[in-house]
Write a protein that holds these residues in place. Structure first.
Motif, PDB file in Angstrom:
ATOM      1  N   SER A  65       0.812  -1.218   0.000  1.00 18.65           N
ATOM      2  CA  SER A  65       0.000   0.000   0.000  1.00 18.65           C
ATOM      3  C   SER A  65       0.848   1.272   0.000  1.00 18.65           C
ATOM      4  O   SER A  65       0.322   2.376  -0.149  1.00 18.65           O
ATOM      5  CB  SER A  65      -0.951   0.012   1.201  1.00 18.65           C
ATOM      6  N   LEU A  66       2.178   1.108   0.164  1.00 17.99           N
ATOM      7  CA  LEU A  66       3.065   2.270   0.106  1.00 17.99           C
ATOM      8  C   LEU A  66       3.075   2.858  -1.294  1.00 17.99           C
ATOM      9  O   LEU A  66       3.004   2.139  -2.295  1.00 17.99           O
ATOM     10  CB  LEU A  66       4.485   1.865   0.508  1.00 17.99           C
ATOM     11  N   ASP A  67       3.160   4.179  -1.378  1.00 20.85           N
ATOM     12  CA  ASP A  67       3.237   4.884  -2.652  1.00 20.85           C
ATOM     13  C   ASP A  67       2.013   4.618  -3.527  1.00 20.85           C
ATOM     14  O   ASP A  67       2.103   4.515  -4.745  1.00 20.85           O
ATOM     15  CB  ASP A  67       4.522   4.513  -3.394  1.00 20.85           C
ATOM     16  N   THR A  68       0.849   4.509  -2.884  1.00 21.11           N
ATOM     17  CA  THR A  68      -0.420   4.352  -3.596  1.00 21.11           C
ATOM     18  C   THR A  68      -1.326   5.527  -3.218  1.00 21.11           C
ATOM     19  O   THR A  68      -0.903   6.480  -2.558  1.00 21.11           O
ATOM     20  CB  THR A  68      -1.114   3.031  -3.207  1.00 21.11           C
ATOM     21  N   LYS A  69      -2.585   5.423  -3.593  1.00 19.68           N
ATOM     22  CA  LYS A  69      -3.540   6.480  -3.246  1.00 19.68           C
ATOM     23  C   LYS A  69      -3.741   6.588  -1.743  1.00 19.68           C
ATOM     24  O   LYS A  69      -4.294   7.583  -1.255  1.00 19.68           O
ATOM     25  CB  LYS A  69      -4.886   6.215  -3.916  1.00 19.68           C
ATOM     26  N   TYR A  70      -3.296   5.577  -0.989  1.00 20.23           N
ATOM     27  CA  TYR A  70      -3.439   5.591   0.465  1.00 20.23           C
ATOM     28  C   TYR A  70      -2.265   6.273   1.167  1.00 20.23           C
ATOM     29  O   TYR A  70      -2.180   6.252   2.392  1.00 20.23           O
ATOM     30  CB  TYR A  70      -3.556   4.166   0.996  1.00 20.23           C
ATOM     31  N   ASP A  71      -1.351   6.841   0.424  1.00 21.32           N
ATOM     32  CA  ASP A  71      -0.104   7.385   0.958  1.00 21.32           C
ATOM     33  C   ASP A  71      -0.007   8.865   0.599  1.00 21.32           C
ATOM     34  O   ASP A  71      -0.202   9.257  -0.558  1.00 21.32           O
ATOM     35  CB  ASP A  71       1.063   6.597   0.343  1.00 21.32           C
ATOM     36  N   TRP A  72       0.299   9.724   1.605  1.00 25.58           N
ATOM     37  CA  TRP A  72       0.503  11.146   1.343  1.00 25.58           C
ATOM     38  C   TRP A  72       1.766  11.403   0.519  1.00 25.58           C
ATOM     39  O   TRP A  72       1.934  12.469  -0.048  1.00 25.58           O
ATOM     40  CB  TRP A  72       0.607  11.920   2.661  1.00 25.58           C
ATOM     41  N   ARG A  73       2.680  10.458   0.496  1.00 20.16           N
ATOM     42  CA  ARG A  73       3.898  10.533  -0.327  1.00 20.16           C
ATOM     43  C   ARG A  73       4.746  11.757  -0.001  1.00 20.16           C
ATOM     44  O   ARG A  73       5.200  12.498  -0.876  1.00 20.16           O
ATOM     45  CB  ARG A  73       3.543  10.527  -1.817  1.00 20.16           C
ATOM     46  N   PHE A  74       4.980  11.968   1.276  1.00 22.12           N
ATOM     47  CA  PHE A  74       5.882  13.034   1.696  1.00 22.12           C
ATOM     48  C   PHE A  74       7.326  12.614   1.451  1.00 22.12           C
ATOM     49  O   PHE A  74       7.625  11.435   1.232  1.00 22.12           O
ATOM     50  CB  PHE A  74       5.700  13.337   3.185  1.00 22.12           C
ATOM     51  N   GLU A  75       8.232  13.583   1.505  1.00 18.69           N
ATOM     52  CA  GLU A  75       9.655  13.272   1.458  1.00 18.69           C
ATOM     53  C   GLU A  75      10.421  14.306   2.257  1.00 18.69           C
ATOM     54  O   GLU A  75       9.930  15.409   2.523  1.00 18.69           O
ATOM     55  CB  GLU A  75      10.178  13.206   0.021  1.00 18.69           C
ATOM     56  N   THR A  76      11.616  13.949   2.664  1.00 23.62           N
ATOM     57  CA  THR A  76      12.448  14.853   3.442  1.00 23.62           C
ATOM     58  C   THR A  76      13.153  15.845   2.528  1.00 23.62           C
ATOM     59  O   THR A  76      13.213  15.663   1.304  1.00 23.62           O
ATOM     60  CB  THR A  76      13.521  14.085   4.220  1.00 23.62           C
ATOM     61  N   VAL A  77      13.717  16.877   3.124  1.00 23.99           N
ATOM     62  CA  VAL A  77      14.650  17.727   2.401  1.00 23.99           C
ATOM     63  C   VAL A  77      15.981  16.981   2.313  1.00 23.99           C
ATOM     64  O   VAL A  77      16.197  15.987   3.022  1.00 23.99           O
ATOM     65  CB  VAL A  77      14.829  19.084   3.114  1.00 23.99           C
ATOM     66  N   PRO A  78      16.893  17.388   1.440  1.00 21.28           N
ATOM     67  CA  PRO A  78      18.196  16.707   1.352  1.00 21.28           C
ATOM     68  C   PRO A  78      18.884  16.667   2.713  1.00 21.28           C
ATOM     69  O   PRO A  78      18.908  17.655   3.447  1.00 21.28           O
ATOM     70  CB  PRO A  78      18.969  17.568   0.351  1.00 21.28           C
ATOM     71  N   GLN A  79      19.443  15.498   3.042  1.00 17.43           N
ATOM     72  CA  GLN A  79      20.068  15.282   4.340  1.00 17.43           C
ATOM     73  C   GLN A  79      21.582  15.231   4.202  1.00 17.43           C
ATOM     74  O   GLN A  79      22.136  14.320   3.564  1.00 17.43           O
ATOM     75  CB  GLN A  79      19.559  13.982   4.946  1.00 17.43           C
ATOM     76  N   ALA A  80      22.269  16.200   4.814  1.00 22.78           N
ATOM     77  CA  ALA A  80      23.728  16.241   4.740  1.00 22.78           C
ATOM     78  C   ALA A  80      24.340  14.968   5.320  1.00 22.78           C
ATOM     79  O   ALA A  80      25.340  14.455   4.803  1.00 22.78           O
ATOM     80  CB  ALA A  80      24.250  17.470   5.484  1.00 22.78           C
ATOM     81  N   GLY A  81      23.738  14.433   6.391  1.00 28.19           N
ATOM     82  CA  GLY A  81      24.258  13.231   7.025  1.00 28.19           C
ATOM     83  C   GLY A  81      24.083  11.980   6.191  1.00 28.19           C
ATOM     84  O   GLY A  81      24.638  10.929   6.504  1.00 28.19           O
ATOM     85  N   GLY A 415      -0.395  26.946   2.654  1.00 25.51           N
ATOM     86  CA  GLY A 415      -1.672  26.289   2.901  1.00 25.51           C
ATOM     87  C   GLY A 415      -1.493  24.797   3.021  1.00 25.51           C
ATOM     88  O   GLY A 415      -0.386  24.265   2.907  1.00 25.51           O
ATOM     89  N   ILE A 416      -2.594  24.106   3.216  1.00 29.41           N
ATOM     90  CA  ILE A 416      -2.541  22.668   3.448  1.00 29.41           C
ATOM     91  C   ILE A 416      -2.025  21.923   2.222  1.00 29.41           C
ATOM     92  O   ILE A 416      -1.493  20.814   2.327  1.00 29.41           O
ATOM     93  CB  ILE A 416      -3.931  22.138   3.873  1.00 29.41           C
ATOM     94  N   LYS A 417      -2.155  22.503   1.032  1.00 32.18           N
ATOM     95  CA  LYS A 417      -1.672  21.830  -0.181  1.00 32.18           C
ATOM     96  C   LYS A 417      -0.154  21.912  -0.323  1.00 32.18           C
ATOM     97  O   LYS A 417       0.426  21.180  -1.136  1.00 32.18           O
ATOM     98  CB  LYS A 417      -2.347  22.430  -1.416  1.00 32.18           C
ATOM     99  N   ASP A 418       0.476  22.815   0.430  1.00 39.53           N
ATOM    100  CA  ASP A 418       1.937  22.927   0.394  1.00 39.53           C
ATOM    101  C   ASP A 418       2.526  21.901   1.356  1.00 39.53           C
ATOM    102  O   ASP A 418       2.297  21.955   2.559  1.00 39.53           O
ATOM    103  CB  ASP A 418       2.369  24.335   0.809  1.00 39.53           C
ATOM    104  N   LYS A 419       3.287  20.969   0.823  1.00 40.77           N
ATOM    105  CA  LYS A 419       3.820  19.907   1.665  1.00 40.77           C
ATOM    106  C   LYS A 419       4.773  20.471   2.707  1.00 40.77           C
ATOM    107  O   LYS A 419       5.557  21.376   2.415  1.00 40.77           O
ATOM    108  CB  LYS A 419       4.515  18.857   0.803  1.00 40.77           C
ATOM    109  N   PRO A 420       4.711  19.960   3.924  1.00 40.20           N
ATOM    110  CA  PRO A 420       5.581  20.474   4.985  1.00 40.20           C
ATOM    111  C   PRO A 420       7.041  20.165   4.710  1.00 40.20           C
ATOM    112  O   PRO A 420       7.382  19.230   3.972  1.00 40.20           O
ATOM    113  CB  PRO A 420       5.087  19.723   6.233  1.00 40.20           C
TER     114      PRO A 420
END
Length: 557
Positions: A65-81, A415-420
């Motif tokens: 169910s990952l990466d489907t319509k059931y997933d918000w599909r967020f991602e992190t910013v680039p991680q230096a570590g 707004g809520i449409k802008d991913k955190p």
């Protein structure tokens, strides 16, 4: 089941409590509060109701169910570590929340994990089904009855069948000095909705995205009060109000997001987003802690059937589906069960204890989980070969990151449409150095497991990372950890409890009430001030049980 309700009719109802998020925590609170026929509860869930989808309900299809319509599909910013990598951050967008995306793992952290922030109601939420004597003997499915609940809404059960590696797991770990814990539920390491869906005082609206919480001043102008929420459904915006409280159960990513969008948070974040500041609460979105993991892949005995085989062979998958539907058995009934929690295995243990733990405490720091299949997003399977994967997971990270709404754009305020903006700060700072050291050492601990009897009888060559010298205790895994560490999908802490320091240290008080706002609580994993040595699902259920109890207590006062 209740008849679906329209958004406009939902807004016409008089709600005592509005719950934002129909996930793990939100539905528990809704079910408990609505046990009182005099209390009317409304639940707003951004995703659909999907009660019968095998992607969610069949144990052996975990992860699909990952990466489907059931997933918000967020991602992190680039991680230096992580050498500049971004990581996917799956979060559930469906009635049931992220519990619909996970591996159905039900376990508890160590007793010490909870002592600092109160004991959760584990037994109240559980209805444990004891394994048969045959199952206990065959799969070593140990338990101590006094530590399990019997009448709760969540049925917990050992998998009916276990995969081949699990048959060798206990003996192999015993042979390298890791003892079996015979009482791992003792404190040593949509179920709430469907049975209650016909209640007239429990109203759920799905595919309704909450934009912000309605905050108004009291009559004296001295205090902010939560009066309702603004949400979008079918492209239209609506406002629904509450008589008593708004309960925010949107999870560790979106609970802080909604607080900030409503004007509650750090002034610099709120103002940069183009939003009017209402409550200066500097810790909103801070204190982010996340389990992190690596995936080492091994060739295994070609006769072992695993999930990769089902994905590659439709006829085999069809047969497995039939076996599961007819008898709830076979490979579709199997979950990854070969797991163990072990102390951090590093030579500089005293140094780490001084920085991270109390001297003399026994803090299990690493989870090792092995099962059939290639689970690495970075390794491509070779046709004709069978694989198993060892997941090595850091349990008590010192690294702390943040989740915040982004600055305003040329189009206007955030707004809520802008991913955190999700910034876990993996391996950053002094604490990150310790985390990195432990993770590197953990690979050295985990790798030799596979040349230890009896598991070694079904394990071949390590396929990823390629071995420079197989099972060499001095092998340098630093590059592997830096390049291939991923999230374990267990974020907590972004609306943490402040304790005696109050708003200076947290976002909510010990009764989960948001500092600076009356009639607003947060009930989900974001309130956890410190991480635990466990998958957090069972803990989130019990946080919600405790929260519902406190809400009812406060109502009676």
């Amino acid at each position: 089941m209740a008849t679906p309700i329209t958004a406009s009719d939902f807004c016409k109802r008089r709600f005592d409590y509005l719950i934002v998020g129909g996930g793990t925590a939100g539905l528990v609170v809704a079910a408990r509060l609505s046990e009182d026929a005099n209390i009317t509860v409304g639940v707003l869930e951004a995703g659909p109701a999907s009660f019968d989808d095998p992607l969610i309900n069949v144990p052996g299809r975990f992860g699909e169910s990952l990466d489907t319509k059931y997933d918000w599909r967020f991602e992190t910013v680039p991680q230096a570590g992580l050498n500049g990598r971004k990581l996917p951050w799956p979060r559930g967008k469906v009635l049931g929340g992220t519990s619909a995306l996970n591996f159905m793992t039900w376990n508890r952290g160590n007793r010490e994990d909870y002592d600092a922030w109160g004991g959760p109601f584990f037994m109240k939420t559980e209805s444990f089904q004891e394994p048969s004597p045959t199952h206990q003997a065959q799969y070593r499915s140990h338990f101590t009855a006094e530590f399990h609940g019997k009448g709760g809404p969540i049925t917990s059960v050992y998998s009916k069948e276990h995969s081949v590696p699990h048959r060798y797991w206990h003996a192999t770990l015993n042979n390298i000095g890791v003892e079996t814990n015979y009482s791992h539920f003792s404190g040593s390491n949509l179920a709430h909705y469907l049975p209650n869906s016909a209640r007239e005082n429990l109203v759920v609206l799905t595919e309704a995205v909450v934009n912000q919480i309605v905050l108004e001043r009291d009559t004296m102008g001295n205090e902010w009060i939560a009066k309702g929420v603004i949400f979008t459904s079918g492209g239209e915006e609506y406002t629904v109000r509450t008589l008593h409280e708004v309960i925010l159960s949107a999870g560790s990513v979106q609970s802080p997001q909604l607080l900030e969008l409503s004007g509650v948070g750090n002034p610099s974040v709120i103002q940069a987003a183009g939003i009017a500041l209402k409550v200066d609460s500097p810790n909103v979105g801070e204190n982010l802690q996340e389990h992190m993991m690596t995936a080492m892949v091994y060739e295994i005995d070609s006769s072992i059937i695993g999930p990769d085989d089902l994905r590659a062979d439709p006829k085999l998958a069809e047969a497995a589906d039939f076996t599961y539907s007819s008898s709830q058995s076979g490979i579709r009934a199997m979950l990854p069960c070969s797991l163990s929690y072990v102390p951090d295995p590093i030579s500089k243990r005293d140094l780490v204890l001084a920085k991270q733990f109390s001297p003399g405490s026994k803090r299990d720091q690493i989870e090792c989980l092995f099962d059939v299949g290639n689970w690495s997003p970075y390794f491509k399977s070779v046709p004709g070969k069978k694989y198993g994967t060892m997941l090595t997971m850091l349990q008590l990270p010192l690294t702390k990151g943040s989740i915040h709404i982004p600055p305003k754009s040329l189009l206007g305020p955030s707004g809520i449409k802008d991913k955190p903006v999700i910034d876990p700060q993996y391996f950053a700072g002094g604490g990150g150095d310790v985390d990195f050291t432990i993770m590197v050492a953990a690979q050295r601990f985990a790798d030799p497991i596979f040349c230890t009897s009896p598991l070694s009888s079904i394990i071949g060559t390590r396929a990823f990372p390629l071995a420079t010298e197989l099972h060499d205790a001095e092998e340098d895994f630093a590059g592997f950890v830096r390049d291939y560490t991923i999230t374990d999908w267990h974020p907590i802490g972004t609306c943490g409890m402040g304790g005696s320091a109050g708003i200076a240290a947290g976002v909510v008080d010990e009764r989960l009430r948001v500092y600076g706002v009356k009639g607003l609580r947060v009930v989900d994993a974001s309130i956890m001030p410190l991480h635990i040595r466990s998958h957090p699902q069972a803990t989130v259920y019990t946080i919600a049980e405790k929260a519902a109890s406190m809400i009812l207590e406060d109502r009676r006062e």
